[in-house]
Each structure stands twice: as structure tokens, then as C-alpha cells.
Design a protein around this motif. Sequence first.
Motif, PDB file in Angstrom:
ATOM      1  N   LYS A 374       0.705  -1.198  -0.032  1.00  0.00           N
ATOM      2  CA  LYS A 374      -0.074   0.072  -0.032  1.00  0.00           C
ATOM      3  C   LYS A 374       0.896   1.253  -0.083  1.00  0.00           C
ATOM      4  N   VAL A 375       0.507   2.136  -1.032  1.00  0.00           N
ATOM      5  CA  VAL A 375       1.447   3.163  -1.345  1.00  0.00           C
ATOM      6  C   VAL A 375       0.556   4.592  -1.093  1.00  0.00           C
ATOM      7  N   ILE A 376       1.239   5.700  -0.474  1.00  0.00           N
ATOM      8  CA  ILE A 376       0.729   6.777  -0.713  1.00  0.00           C
ATOM      9  C   ILE A 376       1.425   7.744  -1.851  1.00  0.00           C
ATOM     10  N   SER A 377       0.891   8.208  -2.765  1.00  0.00           N
ATOM     11  CA  SER A 377       1.491   9.252  -3.667  1.00  0.00           C
ATOM     12  C   SER A 377       0.861  10.574  -3.754  1.00  0.00           C
ATOM     13  N   GLU A 378       0.964  11.186  -4.693  1.00  0.00           N
ATOM     14  CA  GLU A 378       0.458  12.617  -4.876  1.00  0.00           C
ATOM     15  C   GLU A 378      -0.309  12.652  -6.193  1.00  0.00           C
ATOM     16  N   SER A 379      -1.548  13.389  -6.093  1.00  0.00           N
ATOM     17  CA  SER A 379      -2.336  13.519  -7.471  1.00  0.00           C
ATOM     18  C   SER A 379      -1.751  14.804  -8.014  1.00  0.00           C
ATOM     19  N   GLY A 380      -2.247  15.016  -9.309  1.00  0.00           N
ATOM     20  CA  GLY A 380      -1.805  16.417  -9.975  1.00  0.00           C
ATOM     21  C   GLY A 380      -1.097  16.173 -10.881  1.00  0.00           C
ATOM     22  N   ASN A 381      -0.327  14.779 -11.211  1.00  0.00           N
ATOM     23  CA  ASN A 381       0.743  14.601 -12.148  1.00  0.00           C
ATOM     24  C   ASN A 381       0.006  14.246 -13.367  1.00  0.00           C
ATOM     25  N   VAL A 382       0.654  14.425 -14.490  1.00  0.00           N
ATOM     26  CA  VAL A 382       0.298  14.001 -15.826  1.00  0.00           C
ATOM     27  C   VAL A 382       0.120  12.560 -15.711  1.00  0.00           C
ATOM     28  N   ILE A 383       1.356  12.107 -15.451  1.00  0.00           N
ATOM     29  CA  ILE A 383       1.364  10.543 -15.246  1.00  0.00           C
ATOM     30  C   ILE A 383       2.115  10.157 -14.100  1.00  0.00           C
ATOM     31  N   ASN A 384       1.413   9.229 -13.168  1.00  0.00           N
ATOM     32  CA  ASN A 384       1.515   9.179 -11.891  1.00  0.00           C
ATOM     33  C   ASN A 384       2.961   8.107 -11.772  1.00  0.00           C
ATOM     34  N   ILE A 385       3.440   8.119 -10.626  1.00  0.00           N
ATOM     35  CA  ILE A 385       4.751   7.197 -10.308  1.00  0.00           C
ATOM     36  C   ILE A 385       4.001   6.044  -9.585  1.00  0.00           C
ATOM     37  N   PRO A 386       4.484   4.837 -10.091  1.00  0.00           N
ATOM     38  CA  PRO A 386       5.023   4.488 -11.049  1.00  0.00           C
ATOM     39  C   PRO A 386       4.325   4.640 -12.339  1.00  0.00           C
ATOM     40  N   VAL A 387       5.098   4.630 -13.304  1.00  0.00           N
ATOM     41  CA  VAL A 387       4.603   4.894 -14.631  1.00  0.00           C
ATOM     42  C   VAL A 387       3.873   3.574 -15.288  1.00  0.00           C
ATOM     43  N   LYS A 388       4.048   2.395 -14.655  1.00  0.00           N
ATOM     44  CA  LYS A 388       3.329   1.133 -14.957  1.00  0.00           C
ATOM     45  C   LYS A 388       2.469   0.696 -13.892  1.00  0.00           C
ATOM     46  N   ASN A 389       1.594  -0.076 -14.073  1.00  0.00           N
ATOM     47  CA  ASN A 389       0.849  -0.882 -12.965  1.00  0.00           C
ATOM     48  C   ASN A 389       1.557  -2.023 -12.755  1.00  0.00           C
ATOM     49  N   LEU A 390       2.105  -1.831 -11.312  1.00  0.00           N
ATOM     50  CA  LEU A 390       3.100  -2.812 -10.920  1.00  0.00           C
ATOM     51  C   LEU A 390       2.454  -3.533  -9.729  1.00  0.00           C
ATOM     52  N   ASN A 391       1.274  -3.783  -9.784  1.00  0.00           N
ATOM     53  CA  ASN A 391       0.450  -4.504  -8.640  1.00  0.00           C
ATOM     54  C   ASN A 391       0.652  -4.054  -7.261  1.00  0.00           C
ATOM     55  N   LEU A 392       0.663  -2.623  -7.447  1.00  0.00           N
ATOM     56  CA  LEU A 392       0.809  -1.745  -6.113  1.00  0.00           C
ATOM     57  C   LEU A 392      -0.651  -1.177  -5.852  1.00  0.00           C
ATOM     58  N   ASN A 393      -0.742  -1.187  -4.515  1.00  0.00           N
ATOM     59  CA  ASN A 393      -2.047  -0.487  -4.235  1.00  0.00           C
ATOM     60  C   ASN A 393      -1.882   1.135  -3.923  1.00  0.00           C
ATOM     61  N   VAL A 394      -2.009   1.747  -4.910  1.00  0.00           N
ATOM     62  CA  VAL A 394      -1.355   3.238  -4.868  1.00  0.00           C
ATOM     63  C   VAL A 394      -2.632   3.993  -4.960  1.00  0.00           C
ATOM     64  N   THR A 395      -2.476   4.812  -3.620  1.00  0.00           N
ATOM     65  CA  THR A 395      -3.419   5.994  -3.551  1.00  0.00           C
ATOM     66  C   THR A 395      -2.941   7.146  -3.777  1.00  0.00           C
ATOM     67  N   ASN A 396      -3.179   7.893  -4.980  1.00  0.00           N
ATOM     68  CA  ASN A 396      -2.923   9.273  -5.296  1.00  0.00           C
ATOM     69  C   ASN A 396      -3.372  10.200  -4.559  1.00  0.00           C
ATOM     70  N   PHE A 397      -3.138  10.621  -3.413  1.00  0.00           N
ATOM     71  CA  PHE A 397      -3.903  11.479  -2.580  1.00  0.00           C
ATOM     72  C   PHE A 397      -3.931  12.993  -3.086  1.00  0.00           C
ATOM     73  N   ASP A 398      -5.043  13.709  -2.999  1.00  0.00           N
ATOM     74  CA  ASP A 398      -5.295  15.049  -3.226  1.00  0.00           C
ATOM     75  C   ASP A 398      -4.690  15.976  -2.250  1.00  0.00           C
ATOM     76  N   PHE A 399      -3.720  16.369  -2.204  1.00  0.00           N
ATOM     77  CA  PHE A 399      -3.142  17.178  -1.167  1.00  0.00           C
ATOM     78  C   PHE A 399      -3.849  18.757  -1.377  1.00  0.00           C
ATOM     79  N   TYR A 400      -4.236  19.047  -2.721  1.00  0.00           N
ATOM     80  CA  TYR A 400      -4.851  20.436  -2.974  1.00  0.00           C
ATOM     81  C   TYR A 400      -6.224  20.532  -2.310  1.00  0.00           C
ATOM     82  N   GLN A 401      -6.806  19.412  -2.209  1.00  0.00           N
ATOM     83  CA  GLN A 401      -8.209  19.321  -1.316  1.00  0.00           C
ATOM     84  C   GLN A 401      -8.035  18.417  -0.358  1.00  0.00           C
TER      85      GLN A 401
END
Length: 483
Positions: A374-401
Motif C-alpha cells: 500500500k502506497v501513498i503518492s500525490e495526485s495532480g501529475n500528468v502521469i503518476n509514479i510508477p509509470v506502469k501498473n506494478l500490482n501496487l495499491n497506490v492512492t494518489n492523494f489529493d493534497f490540494y483538497q
Amino acid sequence: MSSKFPKFLIPCLLVLFTLFTRFYKLDWGNGYFFHPDENNMVSSVLQMNSQNLNPHFFAYGQFPLYLTFLTTPRHDFNSIALTLRFWSAIFSCLSVLFFYLVGKNIFKSQTLALIFTLLIIFTPGLIQLSHFGTTESILIFVFITNIYLSLKIFDKFKLKYLILASLVSGIGLATKISAVFFVLPILISLFPKIKKIIIYLLATTIFFIIFSPFNVLDFSSFLSSIKYEVSIASGQTPIFYTHQFVGTIPYLFQFQKIFPYTNGIPILIFSLFGLFSLPRKSKKYLLIVIPSLIFFLYQGQLFVKWTRFMAPIFFIFPFLSVFFLRKIKVNFLKIVLIIIAIFPGIYFLKTYIQSDIRVKASNWINQNIPSNSKVISESGNVINIPVKNLNLNVTNFDFYQFDQDELNALIKTSDYIFVPSRRVFMNNFPQTQDYYSKLFSNQLEFSQIKQFSVSNSLFLNSENAEETWSVFDNPTIRIFQKK
């Protein structure tokens, strides 16, 4: 120079340097396109067809969109994006030619014109912009071409110069409406001949409409877009990606956060000396300095101070530097200073010599982070990290809201935290400062295990620049693991 080298050798080397710095790794990103403006322009071209050429996108004019639509080999995303970059590099190369012609006209010396050209070729900001499929390279071309034509008109008026200036100015306005500033050199050179000024402005307007017709045919959409862009630039409409400019000081910001990176510290120092070395007899250089100063004074006072807003005047620092360098009479010292001046540009090429930093980070993630983590990342990017679906449970959290309760819950259940760039934590969002302060000081039970970055700004940290200098093509990526 001629006693040791054939006359053609140095110009040939400059041509090779130009082509290399502008076209090398034009496909940077390893098949991904991280620049939001590229994506917006590609999306506009994609929805065009021979029966409907309305771009439904008016942040830019239609000239670069139509040029790409007509020349792209295939009507798909990647092909269109690469075509945009191709034309950006082409216009950057053409600009180098006109920089040389301007230098030859002003300095009255082949050697000084070539030195000026060399400094332009290795200007980091111009190298970067030639690799972006955006409008800046076209705008730079329009400005420097109009400067050259204004010098020719100043020397001796010919109708062909007026027609060419109208054509180029029309292309500029059809690329971006802010190109209105680039008519200034022509107006100054024509003054006080009002009739010729009127002819020039009318012809420019005609070319503008020809190359960007839907600014007139769909005027309501064009006007609405202009009002929106002006409201963002002035700070009247707050947007998350402009928060970095809150509390910044006009003009000082550009000299702290933009020019040291886009031009390199040596050139800034040399240009300061050059400012005090301007000739007193000939005033032709004022056709360059006055329009550039007016442009800087207007753009610099805006709330929004993106790096690209200053792009058309990056050249002014190499230009002023030549006035300093020509005062150096010891050839060996002059050569040393020139090498020092171009080294930041050579160093910047590291950005494109290696694989994209986000792809490199993604490969490391694939090899070192277990599936289903389980991973916390950031939203608002054109393409998120990682750039490929690597079977990770990634939440691109909206730090702006920002939702503190949601973030707290994610922190408790997550195994890793990705910080994909400086965009959020260096933008002074009050609600996020506590989170990042604790994260970076290991107070969240997470510790940094990996960092990916490209050191491409000599003696400087790119993260301290205005954010668009780094977040599109060379962000710093940090990975944290729960202890």
C-alpha cells in the motif's frame, strides 16, 4: 581565426552543436509524455479532422496546432507529441541562425557574432524548451526574427522587410496572443513613419487571422479563454499549480528562481559587466534592449511567474555578455571565460543523456517493493509514479483538497510513501506543511530509503528553481518506507 582554421570550420561546428543540443533525445520520457501543455496540445490536434479544424482550445493559437496536424506521420498521441517536439526543435535551430545574423549586425564582427551564437547554443533554458512540444521556441523565433528585421529596416527600409515582419508577427500572434510584444522592434524601427506602421499592423492582422482563423470564427470561445488565462496570470483565479507564487516579489523572483538556472551563473555575471560596457556611439542595440526591457517589466510583474514567461528574453544575457567579452584582449583568457560560460549548458544535457528519472524510479520500484504494497503518492501529475501498473495499491492523494482524517487513515495502513516531485511540499500549502515536515524529519514512522534525481544545474539545486524548471523533465523523486 583564419590563420589556424579554415573559415568554414567553426560555423560548421556551431551547426553541429545546434543540431545536437536541439534534437538529441527529442523522444525523452521513454515513451511517456509528462509535460501538461504537450498533452493539451496533442488532445486538441487529436480531435481535429479535415471537416472540422476548430481546436476547441484557445490557450494557444492555431498555427502550431495546424502545423502539427498537417505534418504528423500518424494521427495518434505519440506521433503528434513527437511532431510538436520536432517543430519546437526546428524553430529553435532557426532562431540560432537569426541570433547569429543579429550578432553580426550589432557587433560588426564575425568572431563576436560566432561567440554570441555559441553562447546561445549552450543556453540551458533554450536547450530545454527545444525539447518541449510547446509554443516557446516559436515565440523566441518570432521575437529574434523581428529584431533582425527591425535592424535591417533601421539600416535601410525595404518593402520586403516590412512584408516579412508582418508575416512573422502574424505567425507569432497566431501562436500565442502574448506575441503582441514582439511587434515592438518593428514599430520602433518604423517610427515616426505612421503610414508604414499602419500598413505593417494591418498586414500582421491579416496573417494572424489566416494562421489562426477560429480566434475570429469562434470569437466567444477565444475571448472566454483569454479572460480565463488573464485571470490566472494576474492571480485573480487561484489554481493549485500557481500557489508557489504567493508572496513572491516581482522581478527579484526571476533573478533568484529563473535566470540562474536557464542561463547559468557565469553568463549572469558576464552580462552584468556587459551592461556597463555598452557602446556610447551606436544606439542600434536599443532595438534589442528596449523591447526586451518592456517585455520583462510587464511579464515580471504578473502574479504567475512561470519560467516559460521569460523564455523570449533568455538571449539578452548572452547578448550583454558579448559586450563584456569583447573587452578582453588576452585571447587565452577570453577562451577560458567562454568555456566557463557554456559549461552550464553542457552540464544541463545530462537531463536527456540518461533514461527518464521517473522510468528509472519505476524500474527500481518494480524490483524492490513487494506486490500489493500500500502506497501513498500525490495526485495532480500528468502521469503518476510508477509509470506502469506494478500490482501496487497506490492512492494518489489529493493534497490540494486536503482531508486530514483521510490522510491519517492512509498513513496508518500504508507501507510506502512516494513523493514524485517538489510540486506540493515546496508550494507553501499551509495544510500540508505539518505532514511534510514530519515526513522529512522521520516523525511519521517512515524513513527515506531511496532518492532519484538528475543534477543538471551547475552549482545549483534544481528543486530551488521555479517549479516548472524541474517537474516536467527532471523531478526529484523520494521513496519512504514504514519503519
